[in-house]
Design an enzyme around this catalytic site. Structure first.
Site, PDB file in Angstrom:
ATOM      1  N   ASP A   1      53.252  17.265  57.186  1.00  0.00           N
ATOM      2  CA  ASP A   1      53.061  15.827  57.065  1.00  0.00           C
ATOM      3  C   ASP A   1      51.980  15.399  58.076  1.00  0.00           C
ATOM      4  OD1 ASP A   1      54.130  13.233  55.884  1.00  0.00           O
ATOM      5  OD2 ASP A   1      54.584  12.853  57.984  1.00  0.00           O
TER       6      ASP A   1
ATOM      7  N   TYR B   1      51.973   5.367  61.223  1.00  0.00           N
ATOM      8  CA  TYR B   1      51.728   4.319  60.226  1.00  0.00           C
ATOM      9  C   TYR B   1      50.718   3.266  60.658  1.00  0.00           C
ATOM     10  CZ  TYR B   1      55.409   6.827  58.069  1.00  0.00           C
ATOM     11  OH  TYR B   1      56.132   7.860  57.530  1.00  0.00           O
TER      12      TYR B   1
ATOM     13  N   HIS C   1      58.748  17.008  49.528  1.00  0.00           N
ATOM     14  CA  HIS C   1      57.989  16.783  50.763  1.00  0.00           C
ATOM     15  C   HIS C   1      58.585  17.572  51.935  1.00  0.00           C
ATOM     16  CE1 HIS C   1      55.013  14.727  53.123  1.00  0.00           C
ATOM     17  NE2 HIS C   1      55.891  14.126  53.889  1.00  0.00           N
TER      18      HIS C   1
END
Length: 318
Positions: free
Chosen positions: A103, A230, A291
Site C-alpha cells: 500500500d 491521505y 488488497h
C-alpha cells in the site's frame, strides 16, 4: 510470534518501534506497512523470510503503532517516512537491504531507492505500483466521494470515526479494503456508513488479529495516519525529477484488489507504462487476491517473496 523481538531506535528526534527476527549477519529485509496496518501485518512474512536465512525488520512508521508521533503531525509528509526508513537502517548498521512495501509503503520504498540507491538491493511492493510524480493530481484522479478524498478533508474522518470505538473503526476499514470495489460514499453519507454492523470480518483475519490492531490504534490514534498518507497524497511521487528506479523490482497485486479500480491504474500497470519508471519490474497477479493479499494468502505470497529473495540474494552482498 514469540520469536519476534522488539526494540526502539532513536531517529530524527523520535523513538520508533522496530520488530525483528533473524540473525544480524543475514541479508536484511525491511517491511513497510500501509494503512490501517502496523508492523503486525507482516507477521507471516517475517517468520518465513527469517526461517529461510534472512533478517526481517518491520518498523511502525512514526505516528503509528508503538512509534512516537511528532508534535505537529499535520506538518508531516512522505518525505519524513523516507528519511526515517533510511535512518533506521543506519541505526541498525544495515548497509544494504531488500525493501518490501505494501500500500503506501510502496510510496516510501521507491523514493528510498531513488534517494539512497546504495542502500537498496531490490524492491517488492504489494497492492501499489511505482507512483509517478503528481500521480493523484494528474494521472489517477479519484472519483468524488472516494475514501481518500473524504479522509483528506480536515475534520471529516475525525467526525466519522469518532462515532465508533477504535476497534470498530479498524474492523470497518479492514472489511471495506478487502472488497473488490473502492469505498465511495454518496453525498449524504460517510465512509463508515458503508459497512453494516452485521458484516463479518474477512475469514483470514481473526478477532485476535483485530484486537492486536485495535490496541495499537488505541495508543496512536488516527491523527498521524490521516496526515500520511491521505492528506499528503498530492505530494506522492514528487521526491525526484525524472525518476527511474534501476533496482530489480517485483509488484504483487491481487486480481480483486480495489486499487485496480482507481481510474487509469490497471492500464498503467498492464500496458507496461509503469516500466518507464521501473524498467526491471516483474508483475504477478494473484487470483482472488484482495488488497490484503499477504494476509489472505500468506503461504503463496511468502513463496513469491522467497523466490525473489533467493534469486537476488547476491545483490545484498556489500
Amino acid at each position: 510470534m514469540d520469536q519476534i523481538s522488539h526494540r526502539f531506535v532513536q531517529v530524527n528526534g523520535l523513538k520508533l518501534h522496530v520488530a525483528e527476527i533473524g540473525l544480524e549477519s543475514s541479508p536484511a529485509v525491511i517491511f513497510l506497512h500501509g494503512f490501517p496496518e502496523i508492523w503486525y501485518t507482516w507477521r507471516h512474512q517475517m517468520i518465513a523470510v527469517a526461517s529461510a536465512g534472512f533478517r526481517a525488520i518491520a518498523p511502525d512508521f512514526r505516528g503509528y503503532g508503538l512509534s512516537e508521533s511528532p508534535a505537529e503531525p499535520e506538518k508531516a509528509s512522505f518525505a519524513d517516512l523516507i528519511t526515517d526508513t533510511a535512518s533506521i537502517l543506519d541505526a541498525l548498521a544495515i548497509s544494504k537491504v531488500f525493501v518490501i512495501g505494501k500500500d503506501f509503503g510502496a510510496i516510501i520504498a521507491y523514493p528510498l531507492a531513488l534517494l539512497h540507491p546504495e542502500k537498496v538491493a531490490g524492491i517488492i511492493t504489494l497492492g501499489l505500483p511505482f507512483m509517478p510524480p503528481g500521480a493523484f493530481k494528474h494521472q489517477f484522479v479519484l472519483p468524488e466521494g472516494a475514501y481518500p478524498l473524504r479522509w483528506a478533508e480536515p475534520g471529516r474522518a475525525e467526525a466519522d470515526f469518532g462515532r465508533f470505538d477504535t476497534k470498530t473503526v479498524v474492523k470497518n476499514i479492514y472489511i471495506l479494503f478487502s472488497q473488490s470495489e473502492m469505498a465511495i460514499a454518496s453525498e449524504n453519507e460517510e465512509i463508515m456508513d458503508l459497512v453494516k454492523p452485521s458484516t463479518p470480518l474477512p475469514s483470514w483475519f481473526t478477532e485476535k488479529d483485530l484486537a492486536e490492531y485495535a490496541a495499537l490504534y488505541e495508543k496512536s490514534g488516527f491523527r498521524f495516519a490521516l496526515q500520511v498518507p491521505y492528506r499528503s497524497l498530492g505530494m506522492a511521487g514528487s521526491e525526484v525529477q525524472d525518476p527511474k528506479v534501476e533496482a530489480k523490482t517485483l509488484l504483487i497485486i491481487g486480481e480483486k484488489d480495489y486499487v485496480l479500480k482507481i481510474p487509469g491504474m490497471d492500464e498503467y500497470v498492464r500496458s507496461g507504462e509503469v516500466k518507464k519508471y521501473v524498467p526491471n519490474q516483474e508483475t504477478i497477479y494473484v487470483p482472488d487476491g484482495s488488497h490484503f493479499v499477504h494476509e489472505q494468502f500468506p503461504d503463496q505470497i511468502n513463496q513469491l517473496i522467497l523466490t525473489y529473495l533467493h534469486n537476488n540474494k547476491h545483490l545484498a552482498a556489500v
